[in-house]
Design a protein around this motif. Structure first.
Motif, PDB file in Angstrom:
ATOM      1  N   ARG A 260      30.754  29.752  17.172  1.00  0.00           N
ATOM      2  CA  ARG A 260      31.387  29.048  15.894  1.00  0.00           C
ATOM      3  C   ARG A 260      30.370  27.654  15.952  1.00  0.00           C
ATOM      4  NH1 ARG A 260      35.056  31.737  13.460  1.00  0.00           N
ATOM      5  NH2 ARG A 260      36.662  32.787  14.886  1.00  0.00           N
ATOM      6  N   GLU A 261      29.964  27.229  17.247  1.00  0.00           N
ATOM      7  CA  GLU A 261      29.376  25.753  17.180  1.00  0.00           C
ATOM      8  C   GLU A 261      27.945  26.153  18.109  1.00  0.00           C
ATOM      9  OE1 GLU A 261      32.120  23.189  19.086  1.00  0.00           O
ATOM     10  OE2 GLU A 261      33.348  23.061  17.411  1.00  0.00           O
ATOM     11  N   ALA A 262      27.146  25.110  17.977  1.00  0.00           N
ATOM     12  CA  ALA A 262      25.936  25.268  18.590  1.00  0.00           C
ATOM     13  C   ALA A 262      25.966  24.933  19.914  1.00  0.00           C
ATOM     14  CB  ALA A 262      24.573  24.483  18.009  1.00  0.00           C
ATOM     15  N   VAL A 263      25.449  25.684  21.130  1.00  0.00           N
ATOM     16  CA  VAL A 263      25.479  25.352  22.438  1.00  0.00           C
ATOM     17  C   VAL A 263      23.903  25.429  22.832  1.00  0.00           C
ATOM     18  CG1 VAL A 263      27.854  25.541  22.727  1.00  0.00           C
ATOM     19  CG2 VAL A 263      26.189  27.407  23.304  1.00  0.00           C
ATOM     20  N   THR A 264      23.619  25.044  24.013  1.00  0.00           N
ATOM     21  CA  THR A 264      22.470  25.245  24.707  1.00  0.00           C
ATOM     22  C   THR A 264      22.584  26.668  25.683  1.00  0.00           C
ATOM     23  OG1 THR A 264      22.815  24.049  26.543  1.00  0.00           O
ATOM     24  CG2 THR A 264      21.784  23.066  24.655  1.00  0.00           C
ATOM     25  N   ALA A 265      21.526  27.349  26.230  1.00  0.00           N
ATOM     26  CA  ALA A 265      21.848  28.405  27.122  1.00  0.00           C
ATOM     27  C   ALA A 265      22.315  27.754  28.391  1.00  0.00           C
ATOM     28  CB  ALA A 265      20.278  28.869  27.361  1.00  0.00           C
ATOM     29  N   ASP A 266      21.832  26.536  28.653  1.00  0.00           N
ATOM     30  CA  ASP A 266      22.484  26.065  29.803  1.00  0.00           C
ATOM     31  C   ASP A 266      23.989  25.913  29.916  1.00  0.00           C
ATOM     32  OD1 ASP A 266      20.259  25.726  31.716  1.00  0.00           O
ATOM     33  OD2 ASP A 266      19.654  23.793  30.724  1.00  0.00           O
ATOM     34  N   ASP A 267      24.534  25.666  28.714  1.00  0.00           N
ATOM     35  CA  ASP A 267      26.134  25.428  28.783  1.00  0.00           C
ATOM     36  C   ASP A 267      26.584  26.899  29.037  1.00  0.00           C
ATOM     37  OD1 ASP A 267      25.868  22.747  27.595  1.00  0.00           O
ATOM     38  OD2 ASP A 267      25.697  23.465  25.549  1.00  0.00           O
ATOM     39  N   LEU A 268      25.899  27.828  28.512  1.00  0.00           N
ATOM     40  CA  LEU A 268      26.472  29.147  28.650  1.00  0.00           C
ATOM     41  C   LEU A 268      26.160  29.792  30.345  1.00  0.00           C
ATOM     42  CD1 LEU A 268      25.419  30.631  25.299  1.00  0.00           C
ATOM     43  CD2 LEU A 268      27.624  30.720  26.255  1.00  0.00           C
ATOM     44  N   ARG A 269      25.242  29.287  30.740  1.00  0.00           N
ATOM     45  CA  ARG A 269      24.959  29.506  32.152  1.00  0.00           C
ATOM     46  C   ARG A 269      26.117  28.896  32.912  1.00  0.00           C
ATOM     47  NH1 ARG A 269      19.041  28.046  30.906  1.00  0.00           N
ATOM     48  NH2 ARG A 269      18.268  30.202  30.082  1.00  0.00           N
ATOM     49  N   LYS A 270      26.477  27.604  32.833  1.00  0.00           N
ATOM     50  CA  LYS A 270      27.704  26.936  33.291  1.00  0.00           C
ATOM     51  C   LYS A 270      28.809  28.058  33.064  1.00  0.00           C
ATOM     52  CE  LYS A 270      25.781  22.513  33.021  1.00  0.00           C
ATOM     53  NZ  LYS A 270      25.523  21.640  31.664  1.00  0.00           N
ATOM     54  N   VAL A 271      29.219  28.575  32.044  1.00  0.00           N
ATOM     55  CA  VAL A 271      30.273  29.487  31.924  1.00  0.00           C
ATOM     56  C   VAL A 271      30.406  30.551  32.683  1.00  0.00           C
ATOM     57  CG1 VAL A 271      31.402  30.674  30.117  1.00  0.00           C
ATOM     58  CG2 VAL A 271      30.667  28.419  29.430  1.00  0.00           C
ATOM     59  N   GLY A 284      21.564  26.848  19.843  1.00  0.00           N
ATOM     60  CA  GLY A 284      22.330  27.181  18.412  1.00  0.00           C
ATOM     61  C   GLY A 284      23.476  28.125  18.544  1.00  0.00           C
ATOM     62  N   LYS A 285      23.845  28.827  17.583  1.00  0.00           N
ATOM     63  CA  LYS A 285      24.783  29.524  17.686  1.00  0.00           C
ATOM     64  C   LYS A 285      24.924  31.019  18.111  1.00  0.00           C
ATOM     65  CE  LYS A 285      27.224  26.797  13.795  1.00  0.00           C
ATOM     66  NZ  LYS A 285      27.614  26.928  12.502  1.00  0.00           N
ATOM     67  N   ASN A 286      23.530  31.484  17.948  1.00  0.00           N
ATOM     68  CA  ASN A 286      23.399  32.836  18.713  1.00  0.00           C
ATOM     69  C   ASN A 286      22.573  32.929  19.868  1.00  0.00           C
ATOM     70  OD1 ASN A 286      21.121  35.172  18.491  1.00  0.00           O
ATOM     71  ND2 ASN A 286      22.908  35.892  17.632  1.00  0.00           N
ATOM     72  N   HIS A 287      23.378  33.658  20.739  1.00  0.00           N
ATOM     73  CA  HIS A 287      22.931  33.681  22.204  1.00  0.00           C
ATOM     74  C   HIS A 287      22.571  35.189  22.836  1.00  0.00           C
ATOM     75  CE1 HIS A 287      22.287  29.399  23.317  1.00  0.00           C
ATOM     76  NE2 HIS A 287      23.231  29.405  22.360  1.00  0.00           N
ATOM     77  N   VAL A 288      21.887  35.221  23.687  1.00  0.00           N
ATOM     78  CA  VAL A 288      21.744  36.676  24.257  1.00  0.00           C
ATOM     79  C   VAL A 288      21.700  36.632  25.736  1.00  0.00           C
ATOM     80  CG1 VAL A 288      20.235  38.775  24.393  1.00  0.00           C
ATOM     81  CG2 VAL A 288      20.191  37.251  22.320  1.00  0.00           C
ATOM     82  N   ALA A 289      22.365  37.291  26.690  1.00  0.00           N
ATOM     83  CA  ALA A 289      22.699  37.576  27.810  1.00  0.00           C
ATOM     84  C   ALA A 289      22.392  38.846  28.285  1.00  0.00           C
ATOM     85  CB  ALA A 289      24.036  37.324  28.308  1.00  0.00           C
ATOM     86  N   ASP A 308      35.887  30.475  27.415  1.00  0.00           N
ATOM     87  CA  ASP A 308      35.338  29.029  27.303  1.00  0.00           C
ATOM     88  C   ASP A 308      34.689  28.712  26.163  1.00  0.00           C
ATOM     89  OD1 ASP A 308      35.983  29.499  29.926  1.00  0.00           O
ATOM     90  OD2 ASP A 308      34.391  28.367  30.907  1.00  0.00           O
ATOM     91  N   CYS A 309      34.421  29.616  25.348  1.00  0.00           N
ATOM     92  CA  CYS A 309      33.905  29.263  23.993  1.00  0.00           C
ATOM     93  C   CYS A 309      34.600  29.918  22.684  1.00  0.00           C
ATOM     94  CB  CYS A 309      32.372  30.073  23.934  1.00  0.00           C
ATOM     95  SG  CYS A 309      31.349  29.675  25.444  1.00  0.00           S
ATOM     96  N   GLN A 310      34.080  29.270  21.651  1.00  0.00           N
ATOM     97  CA  GLN A 310      34.743  29.693  20.498  1.00  0.00           C
ATOM     98  C   GLN A 310      33.663  30.743  19.852  1.00  0.00           C
ATOM     99  OE1 GLN A 310      37.474  28.489  18.311  1.00  0.00           O
ATOM    100  NE2 GLN A 310      38.174  27.660  20.149  1.00  0.00           N
TER     101      GLN A 310
END
Ligand SMILES: Nc1ncnc2c1ncn2[C@@H]1O[C@H](COP(=O)(O)OP(=O)(O)OP(=O)(O)O)[C@@H](O)[C@H]1O
Ligand SMILES: [Mg+2]
Length: 337
Positions: A260-271, A284-289, A308-310
């Motif tokens: 729902r909100e823009a984040v960086t890949a680093d934010d998700l790496r922490k998650v 941004g809002k679209n990420h790929v792992a 951890d994320c919306q």
């Protein structure tokens, strides 16, 4: 028992003219050409048992067609050995052609100006196919490929899909034991591809024909072949079951998330810090792992992300064989570089 197809250290060089610079150089090239050899196929070894359907795959210029040409007796190798049912393709050519069928998707083997049926009749004579076998084969081709519809059209008037179906029928008219297919689905639309694949499956089940197939469409391989041989710069890089290839490289899974909100890949790496997951560098809002199923379950990754994320949407998919093969090509290229 000896395998039906036995290939050892098969090697083929092409002699190329080394070009000199400029117009003057062009003249000198004509008078005193300098050559260099290109090794198109390099010490290839494999055995194929009767009834197998094997995918022979590799990037452009890898040496697939050159291999097929040697296996069908059109080209003589520089060195190495091929024995197919006890025959040497380029030496016992006349006898050998009775046992094999060949389709080169890039160009037809049929007579351009003749009606399809005339081509078939000619082939029947050339191969001395008995009348009853001819009739049976024609019935099968009509049932499975619908060739009856355009038997009286000249080959040059057929669509690519119709022509390919006729080429397949022509290659199998004399009921060969082995079928060599070099890109039999090239240029076909999805429906025509499906029809060719369905036909090949049926003909294998009905007549037990052994098939070697080159293609750039890995859908062909996934639907037809349990075994694949991967060739790169003339050398075999993998020979085994498609399923094995998948597991050897680990079943890779790709998770796509929309937030729902823009984040960086680093934010998700922490998650997902405590999980073996690789996030692509994105914002941004679209990420790929990506991760391997053997190392972590999709459910676990999703749970952490959702906690951890919306998340507004997510999608989990297995990385397809095409990408896996591309990685192998790339890795092989690097090894040599
Ligand atoms: N008649 C020829 N003379 C010189 N070089 C050739 C000849 N045929 C092929 N080659 C070279 O040999 C190598 C292997 O070619 P080949 O046609 O076997 O590749 P391929 O795997 O079938 O590729 P593609 O997927 O593009 O059909 C290439 O570098 C090609 O340029
Ligand atoms: Mg080719």
């Amino acid at each position: 028992m000896a395998p039906l197809i036995h290939v050892r250290d098969l090697t083929r060089d092409y002699r190329l003219i080394k070009k000199r610079e400029g117009v003057a150089g062009g003249f000198v090239d004509l008078l005193r050409p300098r050559y260099r050899d290109l090794r198109a196929v390099d010490s290839v070894c494999f055995d194929i048992e009767a009834g197998e359907m094997v995918g022979y795959i590799g990037a452009n210029g890898a040496g697939k067609s050159t291999t097929i040409k040697m296996l069908t007796g059109i080209l003589t190798p520089t060195s190495g050995k091929v024995s197919v049912g006890g025959l040497v393709p380029w030496r016992d050519r006349l006898q050998y052609t009775r046992h094999i069928g060949v389709v080169f998707g890039q160009r037809t083997q049929l007579w351009w100006d003749l009606a399809v049926i005339e081509s078939f009749r000619l082939l029947r004579k050339i191969y001395e196919v008995p009348e009853n076998i001819y009739a049976e084969q024609m019935k099968v081709f009509d049932d499975l490929l619908g060739v009856g519809e355009f038997l009286h059209q000249p080959v040059r008037k057929l669509s690519l899909g119709q022509r390919m179906r006729c080429d397949l029928a022509a290659a199998l008219l004399h009921r060969p034991r082995i079928l060599f297919l070099d890109e039999p689905t090239i240029g076909l639309d999805v429906v025509a591809k499906e029809s060719v694949r369905g036909f090949l499956r049926e003909i294998r089940d009905l007549q037990g024909v052994t098939v070697i197939l080159t293609t750039h469409d890995l859908g062909d391989i996934e639907q037809l072949c349990r075994r694949v041989i991967i060739i790169d710069k003339g050398e075999v890089h993998f020979d085994g079951e498609l399923e094995d290839l998948r597991t050897r490289l680990g079943r890779r899974v790709r998770l796509t998330v929309d937030l729902r909100e823009a984040v960086t890949a680093d934010d998700l790496r922490k998650v997902t810090a405590d999980l073996p997951v690789t996030w692509r560098d994105r914002e941004g809002k679209n990420h790929v792992a990506e991760f391997r199923r053997a190392e972590v379950s999709g459910a676990e990754v999703i749970r952490q992300v959702v906690n951890d994320c919306q998340v507004s949407d997510l999608h989990l998919a297995e990385v397809d064989i095409e990408e896996i093969v591309r990685d192998i090509y790339r890795a092989a290229g690097k090894e040599k570089a």
